[in-house]
Design a protein around this motif. Sequence first.
Motif, mmCIF file in Angstrom:
data_model
loop_
_atom_site.group_PDB
_atom_site.id
_atom_site.type_symbol
_atom_site.label_atom_id
_atom_site.label_comp_id
_atom_site.label_asym_id
_atom_site.label_seq_id
_atom_site.Cartn_x
_atom_site.Cartn_y
_atom_site.Cartn_z
ATOM 1 N N GLY A 122 0.814 -1.208 0.000
ATOM 2 C CA GLY A 122 0.000 0.000 0.000
ATOM 3 C C GLY A 122 0.848 1.258 0.000
ATOM 4 O O GLY A 122 1.904 1.320 -0.614
ATOM 5 N N SER A 123 0.369 2.259 0.720
ATOM 6 C CA SER A 123 1.030 3.559 0.728
ATOM 7 C C SER A 123 2.365 3.485 1.455
ATOM 8 O O SER A 123 2.624 2.562 2.227
ATOM 9 C CB SER A 123 0.133 4.595 1.415
ATOM 10 O OG SER A 123 -0.087 4.236 2.768
ATOM 11 N N SER B 119 -7.272 -6.365 1.705
ATOM 12 C CA SER B 119 -8.639 -6.099 1.238
ATOM 13 C C SER B 119 -8.871 -6.647 -0.155
ATOM 14 O O SER B 119 -10.010 -6.794 -0.591
ATOM 15 C CB SER B 119 -8.890 -4.587 1.241
ATOM 16 O OG SER B 119 -7.952 -3.927 0.391
ATOM 17 N N SER C 61 3.494 4.849 3.986
ATOM 18 C CA SER C 61 3.394 5.380 5.344
ATOM 19 C C SER C 61 4.356 4.622 6.251
ATOM 20 O O SER C 61 4.962 3.621 5.862
ATOM 21 C CB SER C 61 1.967 5.224 5.861
ATOM 22 O OG SER C 61 1.622 3.842 5.925
ATOM 23 N N GLU D 57 -5.472 -1.571 3.365
ATOM 24 C CA GLU D 57 -5.958 -0.396 2.655
ATOM 25 C C GLU D 57 -6.686 -0.825 1.382
ATOM 26 O O GLU D 57 -6.316 -1.820 0.756
ATOM 27 C CB GLU D 57 -4.778 0.508 2.279
ATOM 28 C CG GLU D 57 -3.964 1.005 3.450
ATOM 29 C CD GLU D 57 -2.705 1.725 2.978
ATOM 30 O OE1 GLU D 57 -2.534 1.895 1.746
ATOM 31 O OE2 GLU D 57 -1.887 2.103 3.838
ATOM 32 N N THR E 260 -1.743 -5.484 2.698
ATOM 33 C CA THR E 260 -2.269 -4.220 3.202
ATOM 34 C C THR E 260 -3.777 -4.312 3.306
ATOM 35 O O THR E 260 -4.446 -4.859 2.423
ATOM 36 C CB THR E 260 -1.875 -3.050 2.291
ATOM 37 O OG1 THR E 260 -2.474 -1.853 2.795
ATOM 38 C CG2 THR E 260 -2.321 -3.263 0.862
#
Length: 876
Positions: free
Chosen positions: A318-319, A398, A321, A372, A370
Motif C-alpha cells: 500500500g502507501s 482487502s 506510510s 488499505e 495491506t
Amino acid sequence: MLITLCYLYLWARWGRGPAALVRATVQRLRASRCSFTFCSAAAPPRGARVCLSRGGRVFCVGESQSIDDLNKWALFLVSPFILEAEHIAFVTESIWVQGENLQRPASSSETIVKWSDCCLPLACRPGDPYQLIARASVDDFSKLGVAFLEDRLQMANGLIPQKIVSVYLRDSALKELKGQASDLPAQLLQPDPESSVERNPEPDTMESNGWEDPRSLGSTSTRGPGGAPGGGEPAVDGDRGAGSVEHCPLHLSSCHECLELENSTIESVRFASAENIPDLPYDYSGGLEGLDDDLRPERDERRVNVTGKAPNILLYVGSDSRDGLDRLQQVRSALADCVDTDCYTLYHLPLESALRDPWADNCLLLVIATAEPVPEDLCRRFTAYLSQGGKLLALAASFTLPGFRVTSKAPLRDTVQTLVFCKADGSPVRLSVLSSGCVYEEGPGEPLGPGKLRGHLDSEDGDRLLVQVPFGTHGGEAVLCQVHLELPPSSPAVQTQEDFNLLKSSNFKRYEVLMEILTTLGLSCDAKPAPALTPLYLLSATEEIRDPLMQWLGKHVDPEGVITSSKLSLKFISSYTSEIEITPSAIPVVTDMESFSSENFNFEIYQQNLQTRKLGKVILFAEVTPTTMSLLDGLMFEMPQEMGLIAIAVRQTQGKGRGKNAWLSPLGCALSTLLVCIPLRSPLGQRIPFVQHLMSLAVVEAVRTIPGYQDINLRVKWPNDIYYSDLMKLGGVLVNSTLMRETFYILIGCGFNVTNSNPTVCINDLITEYNKEHGAELQPLRADYLIARTATVLEKLIDTFQDQGPNGILPLYYKYWVHSAQQVRLGSAEGPKVWIVGLDDSGFLLVHQENGDVVTVHPDGNSFDMLRNLIVPKQR
C-alpha cells in the motif's frame, strides 16, 4: 552428403518427436559446421534441406553461415566473452509490432517459451528486421527452435521472431568481441557522480532484463549538471543508421529518468554478468520424453525457477506510510525465512510503480499485504497479471477475487484464534494465529473452482480465513488469507503475554503453513545448503597463558604441525589462505591472534566477562564448523588442565543432541563445548549425572543474575534443557565423559538461542516481551557475552557442589526448574499418575506414586516428554 540426407529423411519419417529430432540432429551435425535454420516454409535458405515441417514453418540444414565483421553490431554487456565448445551462436531475426497489431504466440497445450530464458544475448543490429546474436547450449537452442516451429516462442517488447539461424563466429569476430567486451563494462557500469551502484539493489528496485528491446539500445541520454536529464527527447531507432547505435549508461531502476522510459533497459547489477544469470531448467515437454537418459542434459537439483520468469518476489504494502514500511519489513523477514534468498529476490513494489511500470513479466510471485483499499485500476493490473498465469498471495489484505468478498468481524480483530488449515495432501494443521478481523464469504462472480488449500476458524461458525483460488486459463493462482502469517509473535499487534505464549507455541506451525502456501504457488522452500566450513582460530583469554600454550603446542604437533585424534586432525598454521582445504575431518587452526576478527564474536567482550580460574581460557573459535563436540578430541587428554579448553562456533553443520538427535544451530545461537576435568574421588566425581544439571542451571543463572534481568522467565527442565517458562525449549546440554585413571574428562556441549527468534523462541524475545509488559528498557544480550558468563557461573557452581554436595545447589536448581508439584504419567498416556518431588542424591528424578512408592527416573534417551507429560521409569 547423400548419407547425411538419407539419415535425416529416415529420422524425420520414423524417428521420435520434433524436439528429440531437432536436438539429436543438431548434436550430431554441429561438428560439421552446418547451419541450422528455423524459418517460414515459404522462404527456406537457398540449397538447404528441410528436415522437419510444422504448421508452415520448417527446420533446415544447409551450408555454414559465418560472421566475421561486427563493426555494425552493438555489443551487450558481456565480460569476459567466452563461446564455449558446447555453445551455439545464432542470429534471431524479428520484426517489431506495437499496440493492437501485436501478435501473441498461438494458443497451445505446450508451454510458452521465452527467448531470453534460453540464451545469452551478445550483440544486436537494429533495423528491419531487428537482429540479435546470442549464444545457447545445444539443448536450449533446440528448445528455441521447436518453440518457434510450434508458434510458442515469445520475445519481449513487441518483437515477433521470423527466423533463427545458427552462425559460425570467425576468429576475427571473436577477438573483436573479446576486445570490445573488455572495454564495455567500464563504459556501461560507470555510475553518475551522484549515484551509487551496489551489487545488491535497493529495496524498492526491481530487476528486469531489457536485452530484447530495440528501443533501449537505440536511445541515448545526456545528463546536465547534478545528474538531471537533459538534451530533449531520446532519439529513436529510425533517427540513426544501424551502425551508429549508442548505449545508454546503466541506471538503477529507481532513477527518475529510467522510470520515465518504461520499456528501456533497466538492468540490475545483480544480472550484469553472465555468471549471475540464474540457471533455468530445460523443458522436456516439447517431445523429449523418449530420449535416452544419457542424452538428457544434467540438471541442477537446486534450480527453483520453474516458470521461466525472473526470480523476483514483489511485495505490495500500500502507501509509503510508516505502517506500510513496517509491514514491508515484516513480510520481507517472514518470506526470507522460508525461501532461499540466493534463489529469489524480494522487492518492494510501491504504489506508483505498481500502476506505471511493466513489472508483471518479471514477477514470480506478487504478495499483497495491506488492509488499505486497492485502487480499481491497480486491481485490474493485479487480475491481469493473474490471468496471464501469475501467482498471488494476499496476507490480511482487502484485495479479493470473483466469488469471494471480505467481510469484517470486529470482535476477531487482532485476537488470537485457532486456525484449522488443510494442506494440499488433505492433512490438517491446527495452530494459533493472529486474526485480521475479516473473513471470506461468498460474493458476486463465479470462482474457477476451489483449490486444495483452505483454512477455517475453529468455531461454531467455521468462518473461512484462507482460500486457494485458481484464476484464468493460463495457470494463474491466488491464495487469499485473513490471518497474519507475516507477523511474528513479538509484533506490537500482539496485546497480552498469554497471546504471545500461544503464538510462540505455534510459531513452527506458522512457518509450516506459510511454506506450504509458497510451495503450492510454485516456489521452492527447500532447506538452504549448509554454509562452507571455515578455519579455527586459537585464542587465549589472558596474556600470561599465551606463551605456555604455544610452548606446549610446539612439543605436541608432528613435523607437519598436525595433531590427530580418532575423529579429526587439526593442522596448526600461522595464517590462512583460501587454497588451504577444509573438510570435516581435517581443519586448519590459525595461531596468529592478530589476524582474528569476526562480525559475530567479539573477543574483547568475551575476555572482559570471563571471570574464571581455569574454564574457558583457551578458545578454539570457528564461524562454521561441523560440531564443536569433536574439536577438542585431540587436545583434551594432553593439554594441561589449567588451560581450560573451550570450542565456540557461530554455526554448526552437524550439530549433535542427545542420543541420535540432531541439534539445529542457526545464526544467533550460542554454541560451545567446554572441557571440565573432575577428580573421580570428589563429591561431583561420584555424581557425574549432576554435571548436565549444573550446566543448564549455569545458563539460566548467567542471564537472571544480570542486574534488572532477574525476572526474565528462563528456566531449567530435567534432565538437560533450558526453557522459556514451561512452554518451549530454547536450549540444551549434551555431556560426554571419559574416565582416565583418577579423572573424568567431561565435554559439555551447550547451545541456546540468544538472537534467533525462529523457529521457536530466543532470550532476546523474552527480554522484548518483558520490556513491553513492564515498560522497561532492558538491552538485548549477545552470544559471546553469555558464553563467557555461563562458563564463569558454571565454575562457581562446581566449586559449591564440591564443597557442599547436592544440597549446595539444589535450592537454586529448584528455584528455576519447571517441574514443581508437576503431575505426569509413567510409561504411556494410560500409565499411573505420579507427582514429581525432586532429584535424588545422584541427580535422577524422584516421583511419588499414588500408592506411596517413590520411583527414580533415569535420563535415558528422551525420557521426559513435556508435551505429553510422559516419563519413562527405571526402578532402583
